[in-house]
Design an enzyme around this catalytic site. Structure first.
Site, PDB file in Angstrom:
ATOM      1  N   GLY A 164       0.798  -1.221   0.000  1.00 34.52           N
ATOM      2  CA  GLY A 164       0.000   0.000   0.000  1.00 34.52           C
ATOM      3  C   GLY A 164       0.824   1.260   0.000  1.00 34.52           C
ATOM      4  O   GLY A 164       0.276   2.363   0.007  1.00 34.52           O
ATOM      5  N   ASP A 221       6.816  -4.415  12.049  1.00 37.72           N
ATOM      6  CA  ASP A 221       8.040  -4.570  11.261  1.00 37.72           C
ATOM      7  C   ASP A 221       9.234  -4.851  12.164  1.00 37.72           C
ATOM      8  O   ASP A 221      10.095  -5.684  11.850  1.00 37.72           O
ATOM      9  CB  ASP A 221       8.295  -3.305  10.436  1.00 37.72           C
ATOM     10  CG  ASP A 221       7.276  -3.117   9.325  1.00 37.72           C
ATOM     11  OD1 ASP A 221       6.639  -4.113   8.942  1.00 37.72           O
ATOM     12  OD2 ASP A 221       7.122  -1.982   8.848  1.00 37.72           O
ATOM     13  N   HIS A 330      -0.647   4.956   7.563  1.00 35.04           N
ATOM     14  CA  HIS A 330      -1.619   3.882   7.759  1.00 35.04           C
ATOM     15  C   HIS A 330      -2.920   4.440   8.330  1.00 35.04           C
ATOM     16  O   HIS A 330      -3.629   3.759   9.061  1.00 35.04           O
ATOM     17  CB  HIS A 330      -1.079   2.815   8.719  1.00 35.04           C
ATOM     18  CG  HIS A 330       0.259   2.286   8.354  1.00 35.04           C
ATOM     19  ND1 HIS A 330       1.426   2.752   8.931  1.00 35.04           N
ATOM     20  CD2 HIS A 330       0.628   1.349   7.455  1.00 35.04           C
ATOM     21  CE1 HIS A 330       2.453   2.104   8.408  1.00 35.04           C
ATOM     22  NE2 HIS A 330       2.007   1.256   7.508  1.00 35.04           N
ATOM     23  N   THR A 564     -12.107  25.202 -26.698  1.00 37.00           N
ATOM     24  CA  THR A 564     -12.814  25.263 -27.980  1.00 37.00           C
ATOM     25  C   THR A 564     -13.609  26.553 -28.114  1.00 37.00           C
ATOM     26  O   THR A 564     -13.630  27.179 -29.186  1.00 37.00           O
ATOM     27  CB  THR A 564     -13.754  24.049 -28.109  1.00 37.00           C
ATOM     28  OG1 THR A 564     -12.986  22.852 -28.011  1.00 37.00           O
ATOM     29  CG2 THR A 564     -14.483  24.072 -29.439  1.00 37.00           C
ATOM     30  N   GLY A 676     -22.594  25.702 -24.897  1.00 37.34           N
ATOM     31  CA  GLY A 676     -22.122  26.802 -25.728  1.00 37.34           C
ATOM     32  C   GLY A 676     -23.261  27.602 -26.323  1.00 37.34           C
ATOM     33  O   GLY A 676     -23.223  28.842 -26.362  1.00 37.34           O
TER      34      GLY A 676
END
Length: 692
Positions: A164, A221, A330, A564, A676
């Site tokens: 993770g 760990d 975590h 656009t 538009g």
């Protein structure tokens, strides 16, 4: 992991050891957990007299470190990684109900592409072998390793932890970086057996060469990797363990004997150690330089939300509109929650990293002019665009408030918390001149991306802020057309139209969010505001030349409107100016509706050269064409605006043939006009309102 040894919290890594449980009632607690006990937890606690020590074994209990509750009592195993040893007797793991089996646990709905955690972890680890062919993968032990590691003359470097946090740590396996990485489940440390097998894989052939195991400071760990190191030493493999704790979000008082959590700064220590190992340095030398780096390291994180672990029930996020400062990787809580700006957030984080008056957090002392390495780390869910803005804020404040200019800057994704909406700042004080060359040393690891060669840092970072000056749009300097307009009336009329368009922006944006990409409203508003600003510079006395006036507006549109819509309006207004110029007179002439109509028809014809849009395609043309044609036929502005409105309304429910709406599902379009076309109508209605 054995029931008789400890139970492990997947969220923060806290491990409850066996001695904290009542051994006389161990079997009864298992019965409670799987719903087969006739006693309540309170009754068991009263009988054994050690309820306070056994409460951690009850499904509804909070983790004693991070205070995280399981989503539901019957999903406790999906949150607490309880494991059961055969010695429990009647309830070995394979006999437990399926919903309590970690491997085959029920999968909750969630917003992920992959929702089965174990399959997800294995697939992600396999991908490392695809991105780097020099890497191998031991699926049984969830270990990624260099294929030729055992035969290398240099010491081996092993790391790992819960999954993770990618690219940590599998993404850093490669020549010049980690020799192997061992992965646990999501947010859960790997077992001691996994780690031991990894050490033996890279160190058994040359036991005196040396293996450095470098991990983050989390209880799980520490226990698993520590146990593996002891087993390796017992087999004669020369092995050292280095634990990195760089978090300053939780200060000394709160951290207590556990110490600082490991965060993204661990990656820098790993890189330094790996580069030193690649130079042929001994295990003792590598450990020494890595320890020096670890001792001069500080990291703090911040997040907008808690992350969701794939396969778990989705629960409401408590943060709301607050930011958690000091959040761990975590989901652990940190320093506190605030409502602030990016500037205020970075200011607080840098203060925690560098303020020497804060005795609870003053882990490093950096003076002006001293060399530092800065890492701005993406916790997984921040866009590169936003991370760039965060990085700029960090560097600017370091320079302005602390007179610190990094000798190296790393900005990117190095250690994540799944898709965490947050970032962390790491400062490494360069306490030895050897550190920068080790950071710069090449590494063939897919997750390491310094990108900039060392020689490019020779002149350092330039934090001089370039003054932002708005370039005035070019002015039309062509010959006068002698087509005159009343300046005051024309400016007032155009201002009315533009303000009408600006007011309509939320509606245009809403429609474009449904059928497009959501940018049309802001694009039109930006252009309208720019033209309004330009009109403030135009004299409102006397007459103005129509062609000059329209061309200058076209130049403003070109420089201010993107997307656009910006292109279409710029083409059309430029063509309108040309259509007016084509009717220029040798004498002063007032502009009539017929002159406007002729110029508008010419502009419409020019626009058709650049877009295939026709009425019925669900575009702005559905409103523009009826307006131009009706004005040409009737010379009546009110009728022309009515025709444009009718054309816009006709787009409701119309299937798109052009533009980004083509790619959008048509559901919900029945009451949604083309954005538009709707925006153009609002502009024209503003003109009409002023005329009336």
């Amino acid at each position: 992991m054995c029931f008789e040894e400890f139970a492990h919290c997947r969220t923060c890594g806290y491990t409850v050891q066996q001695k904290e449980f009542c051994p006389d009632y161990r079997l009864e607690w298992v019965k409670v957990l799987i719903g087969q006990s006739t006693k309540t937890p309170k009754q068991i606690g009263d009988e054994c007299g050690r309820y306070g020590n056994t409460i951690h074994f009850f499904p509804a209990a909070k983790c004693p470190r991070c205070a995280w509750n399981p989503p539901r009592p019957d999903q406790v195993v999906d949150h607490w990684a309880w494991a059961y040893h055969q010695s429990v007797g009647k309830f070995p793991a394979e006999k437990l109900p399926k919903k309590f089996n970690i491997v085959e646990g029920e999968i909750c709905s969630s917003k992920h592409f992959a929702n089965e955690p174990l399959a997800l972890v294995n697939a992600a680890l396999r991908s490392a072998t695809y991105t780097n062919p020099s890497i191998g993968f031991d699926a049984a032990q969830k270990t990624v390793f260099l294929r030729d590691a055992a035969s290398q003359p240099t010491i081996a470097l092993i790391s790992g932890g819960g999954s993770g946090h990618e690219p940590s740590f599998a993404g850093f396996v490669g020549k010049g970086f980690l020799t192997a990485a061992v992965a646990g489940s999501v947010f859960a440390s790997p077992s001691a057996e996994q780690v031991f097998r990894a050490i033996r894989r890279v160190g058994a052939e040359q036991p005196q060469r040396g293996v450095l195991v470098l991990i983050m400071n989390y209880t799980g760990d520490m226990l698993h990797f520590g146990m593996a190191v002891e087993k390796a030493r017992a087999e004669g493999i020369k092995t050292e363990l280095l634990v990195v704790g760089d978090d300053v979000g939780v200060g000394r008082k709160r951290g207590g004997r556990i110490g600082r959590r490991g965060l993204a700064g661990t990656v820098l220590v790993q890189k330094i150690a790996a580069a030193a190992a690649a130079q042929g340095q001994s295990l003792e030398q590598v450990s020494q330089i890595a320890t020096l780096a670890s001792d001069n390291l500080a990291t703090v994180g911040a997040s907008l939300a808690h992350v969701h672990v794939p396969g778990r029930e989705i629960t409401p996020d408590e943060l709301g509109d607050e930011i958690e400062i000091g959040m761990g990787i975590h989901n652990e809580e940190g320093f506190g929650r605030v409502k602030t700006t990016l500037k205020g957030l970075v200011e607080t984080m840098l203060k925690q990293l560098l303020d020497q008056s804060d005795s609870d957090r003053a882990y490093i002392n950096v003076n002006s002019g001293e060399e530092v390495v800065v890492m701005v780390n993406n916790l997984g869910g921040i866009s590169p665009l936003e991370l760039g803005a965060i990085t700029t804020e960090v560097i600017d404040q370091l320079d302005a408030s602390y007179k610190i200019k990094p000798s190296r800057l790393l900005s990117g994704t190095y250690m994540t918390s799944l898709n965490g909406l947050g970032f962390s700042i790491t400062i490494l004080k360069v306490a030895d001149k050897a550190i920068l060359p080790l950071i710069d040393a090449p590494a063939d690891a897919a997750g390491w991306s310094p990108a900039v060669r060392p020689e490019n840092w020779a002149n350092g970072i330039d934090t001089t802020k370039a003054e932002i000056k708005e370039d005035a749009p070019s002015q039309d300097d062509s010959a006068p057309s002698n087509l005159d307009l009343d300046a005051a009336f024309t400016i007032s009329q155009l201002q009315s139209a533009l303000k009408s368009l600006i007011v309509a922006e939320p509606e245009v944006t809403k429609f474009d969010t449904i059928v497009g990409d959501g940018d049309c409203g802001l694009c039109l508003k930006t252009g309208a505001e720019a033209v309004l600003k330009h009109l403030e510079t135009v004299s409102s006395s006397g007459d103005i030349d129509t062609v000059h006036f329209v061309r200058n507006i076209a130049l403003v549109i070109e420089s201010s409107m993107d997307g656009t819509s910006g292109a279409l309006y710029a083409i059309f207004v430029n063509a309108l100016a040309s259509g007016l110029q084509g009717q220029a007179s040798s004498q002063k002439t007032a502009v009539t509706p017929k002159i406007w109509a002729t110029a508008l028809q010419a502009a419409l014809k020019s626009l058709a050269r650049y877009t295939p849009a026709q009425p019925g395609d669900r575009t702005v043309v559905d409103a523009l064409v009826p307006f131009v044609n009706t004005l040409a036929e009737t010379l009546d502005v009110q009728k022309a605006v009515g025709a444009a409105r009718k054309g816009s309304d006709s787009t409701k429910g119309m299937e798109a043939s052009l533009g980004r709406s083509v790619y959008v599902n048509a559901e919900g379009w029945n009451e949604c006009p083309d954005p538009g076309a709707y925006g153009l109508v609002k502009l024209l209605e503003g003109f009409l309102g002023h005329l009336n």
